[in-house]
Design a protein around this motif. Sequence first.
Motif, short mmCIF file in Angstrom:
data_model
loop_
_atom_site.label_atom_id
_atom_site.label_comp_id
_atom_site.label_asym_id
_atom_site.label_seq_id
_atom_site.Cartn_x
_atom_site.Cartn_y
_atom_site.Cartn_z
N VAL A 278 -11.84 -2.62 2.41
CA VAL A 278 -10.81 -2.31 1.41
C VAL A 278 -9.52 -3.04 1.78
O VAL A 278 -9.14 -3.10 2.95
CB VAL A 278 -10.53 -0.79 1.34
N ALA A 279 -8.85 -3.59 0.78
CA ALA A 279 -7.57 -4.25 1.00
C ALA A 279 -6.50 -3.57 0.16
O ALA A 279 -6.61 -3.49 -1.06
CB ALA A 279 -7.66 -5.73 0.62
N MET A 280 -5.49 -3.04 0.85
CA MET A 280 -4.32 -2.51 0.16
C MET A 280 -3.36 -3.68 -0.09
O MET A 280 -3.10 -4.48 0.81
CB MET A 280 -3.65 -1.43 1.01
N ILE A 281 -2.84 -3.74 -1.30
CA ILE A 281 -1.99 -4.87 -1.70
C ILE A 281 -0.58 -4.37 -2.04
O ILE A 281 -0.41 -3.50 -2.90
CB ILE A 281 -2.57 -5.61 -2.93
N ASP A 282 0.42 -4.90 -1.35
CA ASP A 282 1.85 -4.66 -1.65
C ASP A 282 2.34 -3.24 -1.39
O ASP A 282 3.45 -2.90 -1.79
CB ASP A 282 2.17 -5.03 -3.10
N THR A 283 1.55 -2.39 -0.73
CA THR A 283 2.04 -1.02 -0.50
C THR A 283 3.24 -1.00 0.44
O THR A 283 4.06 -0.08 0.38
CB THR A 283 0.92 -0.14 0.08
N GLU A 284 3.35 -2.01 1.32
CA GLU A 284 4.49 -2.05 2.25
C GLU A 284 5.81 -2.35 1.55
O GLU A 284 6.89 -2.09 2.08
CB GLU A 284 4.24 -3.08 3.36
N SER B 283 -10.05 -0.10 5.87
CA SER B 283 -8.93 -0.72 5.14
C SER B 283 -7.89 -1.32 6.08
O SER B 283 -7.73 -0.89 7.23
CB SER B 283 -8.26 0.36 4.27
N ASN B 284 -7.19 -2.34 5.56
CA ASN B 284 -5.98 -2.78 6.25
C ASN B 284 -4.94 -1.66 6.13
O ASN B 284 -5.12 -0.72 5.36
CB ASN B 284 -5.46 -4.09 5.65
N HIS B 285 -3.87 -1.76 6.90
CA HIS B 285 -2.90 -0.65 6.92
C HIS B 285 -1.49 -1.21 6.86
O HIS B 285 -0.96 -1.71 7.85
CB HIS B 285 -3.10 0.16 8.20
N LEU B 286 -0.88 -1.11 5.68
CA LEU B 286 0.45 -1.66 5.46
C LEU B 286 1.54 -0.60 5.36
O LEU B 286 2.70 -0.87 5.63
CB LEU B 286 0.46 -2.49 4.16
N SER B 287 1.16 0.61 4.96
CA SER B 287 2.17 1.63 4.68
C SER B 287 1.60 3.03 4.89
O SER B 287 0.39 3.25 4.84
CB SER B 287 2.64 1.48 3.22
N PHE B 288 2.51 3.97 5.14
CA PHE B 288 2.14 5.38 5.24
C PHE B 288 1.44 5.85 3.97
O PHE B 288 0.57 6.71 4.00
CB PHE B 288 3.41 6.20 5.47
N SER B 289 1.80 5.24 2.85
CA SER B 289 1.26 5.65 1.55
C SER B 289 -0.17 5.18 1.29
O SER B 289 -0.79 5.58 0.30
CB SER B 289 2.16 5.16 0.41
N ASP B 290 -0.73 4.33 2.16
CA ASP B 290 -2.09 3.84 1.96
C ASP B 290 -3.09 4.99 1.83
O ASP B 290 -4.02 4.93 1.02
CB ASP B 290 -2.51 2.93 3.13
N LEU C 270 9.72 1.54 -7.44
CA LEU C 270 8.66 1.69 -8.44
C LEU C 270 8.06 0.33 -8.76
O LEU C 270 8.66 -0.50 -9.43
CB LEU C 270 9.20 2.35 -9.70
N MET C 271 6.86 0.10 -8.24
CA MET C 271 6.14 -1.15 -8.49
C MET C 271 4.65 -0.86 -8.39
O MET C 271 4.23 0.20 -7.91
CB MET C 271 6.55 -2.22 -7.47
N ARG C 272 3.84 -1.78 -8.83
CA ARG C 272 2.39 -1.56 -8.88
C ARG C 272 1.72 -2.08 -7.60
O ARG C 272 1.61 -3.29 -7.40
CB ARG C 272 1.77 -2.25 -10.09
N PRO C 273 1.24 -1.18 -6.76
CA PRO C 273 0.43 -1.63 -5.63
C PRO C 273 -1.00 -1.85 -6.10
O PRO C 273 -1.37 -1.46 -7.21
CB PRO C 273 0.51 -0.44 -4.66
N GLY C 274 -1.80 -2.48 -5.27
CA GLY C 274 -3.18 -2.73 -5.65
C GLY C 274 -4.16 -2.31 -4.57
O GLY C 274 -3.82 -2.19 -3.40
#
Length: 245
Positions: A145-151, A33-40, A163-167
């Motif tokens: 895998v692509a994490m979307i908007d988690t950052e 996966s790409n890595h945008l945030s600790f929450s990934d 509070l928003m919807r990541p993908g």
Amino acid sequence: MKVTIGGSLKLAFRPWAEGLEYIPDDGPAILASNHLSFSDSFFLPAVLDRKVTFIAKAEYFNTPGVKGRLTAAFFKGVGQLPVDRSGARGAGEAAIKSGIEVLERGELFGIYPEGTRSPDGRLYRGKPGGLARVALATGAPVIPVAMIDTEKIQPPGQVMPKLMRPGIRIGKPLDFSRYQGMEHDRFVLRAVTDEVMYEIMKLSGQEYVDMYATAMKRQLTEAAKAEKAAKAAKAEKAEKDRART
């Protein structure tokens, strides 16, 4: 943890996911996966039925005191394995060994080929060691895998998450059996890694930067230090000018 942490994340943030059909019901597979945030490492397992094991720095597991024990229990509960990062080569070998052991048990192994979080939301060059060597040593398929908007949920410096919807967008498994037994060929490792990063780029829509994220972070740190020094020098000059007048 899937019921507590995973359930809470899905209820609060309602992450969307595409391509779940590409995750096998059983057997080993690598989720790259790409890595945008600790929450990934929490959002991805939350949308899957199967357990995903990631690696995490050993400091999360051996901090003394009550807080340290709770932190260790948390990371173990969410499927993270401790890896001693003292020494770059030692850390890399430990990560590879851990990944192979996870896959040999027939489980899912999660890895971030960039090696660290993106400093600016762009996709950086994948490191050729861990991902490719684990894939070729085990023969496990690699699922991009692509994490979307988690950052955007919790940017650096922001305490409360937004509070928003990541993908999560999951691609078709990649088969590298044609390179079996060539895990020590650096050109093969580079080719495997670049192919995976290309698929991640297509899934994420990120701008690709042909340099390592760690190098970019160093550049940003040095630029910030230079800017701070320049401001300090300017302030000092202004103070001297006022003193002369």
